[in-house]
Design a protein around this motif. Structure first.
Motif, PDB file in Angstrom:
ATOM      1  N   TYR A 113      49.379  73.919  39.883  1.00 33.92           N
ATOM      2  CA  TYR A 113      48.717  74.235  38.619  1.00 33.92           C
ATOM      3  C   TYR A 113      49.782  74.607  37.592  1.00 33.92           C
ATOM      4  N   LEU A 114      49.905  73.786  36.546  1.00 31.67           N
ATOM      5  CA  LEU A 114      50.934  74.015  35.531  1.00 31.67           C
ATOM      6  C   LEU A 114      50.340  74.792  34.363  1.00 31.67           C
ATOM      7  N   ALA A 115      50.322  76.105  34.498  1.00 28.02           N
ATOM      8  CA  ALA A 115      49.778  76.987  33.459  1.00 28.02           C
ATOM      9  C   ALA A 115      50.918  77.484  32.579  1.00 28.02           C
ATOM     10  N   ILE A 147      59.081  70.182  35.871  1.00 25.65           N
ATOM     11  CA  ILE A 147      58.474  70.698  37.096  1.00 25.65           C
ATOM     12  C   ILE A 147      58.098  69.554  38.031  1.00 25.65           C
ATOM     13  N   CYS A 148      57.432  68.548  37.495  1.00 24.64           N
ATOM     14  CA  CYS A 148      56.992  67.422  38.333  1.00 24.64           C
ATOM     15  C   CYS A 148      58.188  66.708  38.962  1.00 24.64           C
ATOM     16  N   GLU A 149      59.264  66.549  38.192  1.00 23.46           N
ATOM     17  CA  GLU A 149      60.464  65.892  38.718  1.00 23.46           C
ATOM     18  C   GLU A 149      61.050  66.662  39.897  1.00 23.46           C
ATOM     19  N   ASN A 189      52.938  62.000  29.234  1.00 24.02           N
ATOM     20  CA  ASN A 189      52.290  61.291  30.329  1.00 24.02           C
ATOM     21  C   ASN A 189      53.283  60.435  31.113  1.00 24.02           C
ATOM     22  N   ASP A 190      54.197  59.799  30.398  1.00 19.74           N
ATOM     23  CA  ASP A 190      55.212  58.984  31.066  1.00 19.74           C
ATOM     24  C   ASP A 190      56.086  59.842  31.978  1.00 19.74           C
ATOM     25  N   GLU A 191      56.410  61.046  31.533  1.00 15.54           N
ATOM     26  CA  GLU A 191      57.237  61.941  32.342  1.00 15.54           C
ATOM     27  C   GLU A 191      56.518  62.343  33.633  1.00 15.54           C
ATOM     28  N   ILE A 192      55.227  62.635  33.522  1.00 12.94           N
ATOM     29  CA  ILE A 192      54.462  63.092  34.682  1.00 12.94           C
ATOM     30  C   ILE A 192      54.168  61.942  35.638  1.00 12.94           C
ATOM     31  N   SER A 193      53.808  60.783  35.085  1.00 19.49           N
ATOM     32  CA  SER A 193      53.386  59.659  35.918  1.00 19.49           C
ATOM     33  C   SER A 193      54.514  59.068  36.761  1.00 19.49           C
ATOM     34  N   LYS A 194      55.758  59.414  36.444  1.00 14.92           N
ATOM     35  CA  LYS A 194      56.872  58.996  37.297  1.00 14.92           C
ATOM     36  C   LYS A 194      56.768  59.616  38.692  1.00 14.92           C
ATOM     37  N   TYR A 195      56.122  60.781  38.763  1.00 14.67           N
ATOM     38  CA  TYR A 195      56.128  61.556  40.004  1.00 14.67           C
ATOM     39  C   TYR A 195      54.733  61.791  40.585  1.00 14.67           C
ATOM     40  N   PHE A 196      53.710  61.757  39.742  1.00 13.18           N
ATOM     41  CA  PHE A 196      52.340  61.926  40.213  1.00 13.18           C
ATOM     42  C   PHE A 196      51.497  60.780  39.658  1.00 13.18           C
TER      43      PHE A 196
END
Length: 492
Positions: free
Chosen positions: A123-125, A134-136, A169-176
């Protein structure tokens, strides 16, 4: 519409990793929501929570904070203590790779200790600027290499325009992947918002008249009586358009006007919502001026003007009110004006939807003037439904009167209603994304909002244009005039 539901109350085994675990959102919303899931039996023995932030807290202090956040929810201290025993704290710098290694070791240990089967919910609050980092690191440091699922929940704001949202979104979708990314909009977890689909597609009488042949206009109001309070720093960079219209209001509009999905599952509902956003007319600057109104509140009794609030510039041109007319060019709703309205320091706090139906020819009754038939969905503070009809007045003479058929949840029923965050966190645990926002919905909603924002930015308004409405009213006069041009008026 085929309904796909799993009604079994099954224990959810998972590790929660909350980035921003010391923050206001975690204490006000997340910990009470998790405790409610615990009380209802969705969380039992097989769950654990790691709270992370930069503060050097101990497990004991962290558990005291958790206990404080749920104080008063039950009378059983033993239940609170047992719940809090599942919480662990790690001081964490999201930019420090070594800290993720420490986090992985703790996560693996808790997975074994509590029998979590490798299921993890992150959970990224925190500020969106940290989401990609964080996702990376979660991926690179092996936290997502488990036998179970790995899902990430993301809070708004998801960007401040289309370009920034796409970058995020591009940053997050690389990992999730998309199916593991849950963008939370707490309005989609509210009881009466979720009732929209039940009303529309669960009643043949409403399904038959929910179209442009029968509906005159639709009105969506999200009014707040408070000002910006402690959110001045954020709000002055966002404004009502980005803060409320781009997410909450457009999501509600999509549910109100989308075509019937093939089933009640995330894939089919998402398909219809995306079609709706694609059909949402994007206005030119001239059309924005004709169809949108903005405002900013001035001072009122015991209330300061927006420009006098903490962390607000004395010449700020940020809007605290937006009203507009939307047009969706799909088969059933083309030509139906959808009026939206949201603002701060308005007369009351309320969220409601009014579906105004077209009037019949009243010549049968001597042209006495029939009232509108209106279906009202009361989201909050009163939770329920009203239907306004014309009936005969009591007495010898024949005349009509306005009659309301109403339904309200009782106090006992309200007590059983899951809070929005509780409902949505459970959905994420179950892998059910029907009540979350998907990227392609965001893409089109941002493009619509950007056209309005860009048109406003091109206008050279004098500083004294604001304030243009007083605290305790329902916004500037131009909001009423917007509807009057088409012979309509605000129902609420």
């Amino acid at each position: 519409m085929k309904v796909v539901l799993n009604l079994a109350k099954k224990e959810q085994k998972a590790l929660f990793v909350i980035f921003g675990g010391t923050g206001d959102l975690a204490q006000r919303k997340l910990y009470p929501a998790l405790f409610d899931l615990y009380k209802r039996g969705y969380l039992k023995k097989h769950f654990a929570v790691i709270g992370t932030a930069r503060r050097p807290w101990s497990n004991g202090y962290y558990r005291d904070v958790v206990r404080s956040s749920i104080d008063g929810m039950v009378n059983s201290q033993s239940q609170i203590d047992e719940f809090a025993s599942h919480f662990y704290y790690q001081s964490h710098n999201v930019n420090d790779v070594d800290h993720y290694e420490t986090l992985r070791v703790l996560a693996d240990k808790l997975d074994q200790d509590y029998g979590l089967e490798g299921n993890r919910l992150y959970y990224l609050a925190m500020s969106p600027s940290f989401f990609g980092t964080i996702c990376e690191h979660l991926k690179s440091q092996g936290l997502t290499k488990t036998t179970g699922y790995n899902r990430v929940i993301i809070e708004k704001p998801f960007g401040h325009d289309y370009a920034s949202a796409k970058k995020l979104n591009d940053e997050i979708s690389k990992y999730f992947p998309e199916e593991a990314t849950f963008r939370i909009d707490h309005y989609l977890g509210k009881e009466m918002i979720q009732n929209i689909m039940a009303l529309r597609f669960g009643n043949s009488i409403l399904s038959a008249i929910w179209n442009n042949k029968m509906i005159s206009n639709i009105q969506v109001t999200l009014s707040e009586s408070l000002g910006v309070e402690e959110r001045g720093g954020y709000y002055d960079t966002a404004g009502a358009l980005r803060d409320m219209v781009q997410n909450h209001i457009l999501q509600i509009v999509a549910l109100l006007v989308m075509d019937r999905p093939d089933s009640y599952c995330a894939k089919d509902v998402r398909k219809r919502k995306v079609e709706t956003f694609k059909a949402l007319k994007i206005y030119s600057p001239k059309e924005v001026a004709q169809n949108f109104v903005r405002g900013q509140y001035g001072a009122g009794k015991d209330m300061v003007a927006y420009r006098e609030e903490s962390m607000i510039a004395p010449d700020s041109m940020t809007e605290t009110f937006v009203a507009g007319k939307l047009e969706v060019d799909n088969c059933d709703m083309a030509g139906v004006p959808i009026y939206i309205r949201t603002g701060k320091r308005l007369a009351t706090k309320a969220t409601r939807i009014d579906i105004v139906f077209k009037k019949d020819d009243d010549s049968l009754f001597g042209g006495q003037g029939l009232a509108d038939n209106i279906l009202t969905i009361n989201v909050e503070p009163d939770t329920g439904i009203d239907f306004t009809l014309n009936t005969k007045k009591i007495g010898q003479e024949f005349a009509t009167r306005q009659t309301n058929i109403g339904y309200r949840l009782t106090k006992e029923q309200v007590a059983k209603v899951p809070e929005a965050y509780e409902r949505l966190i459970l959905n994420a645990l179950q892998g059910n994304s029907v009540n979350f926002t998907h990227w392609d919905e965001l893409e089109y909603s941002w493009k619509f909002v950007d056209a309005i924002r860009n048109a406003w930015d091109q206008e050279d308004l004098p500083v004294d244009y604001f304030p243009n409405y007083a605290c305790g009213t329902m916004g500037p006069q131009a909001s009423d005039e917007l509807l009057a041009k088409a012979g309509h008026h605000w129902i609420f």
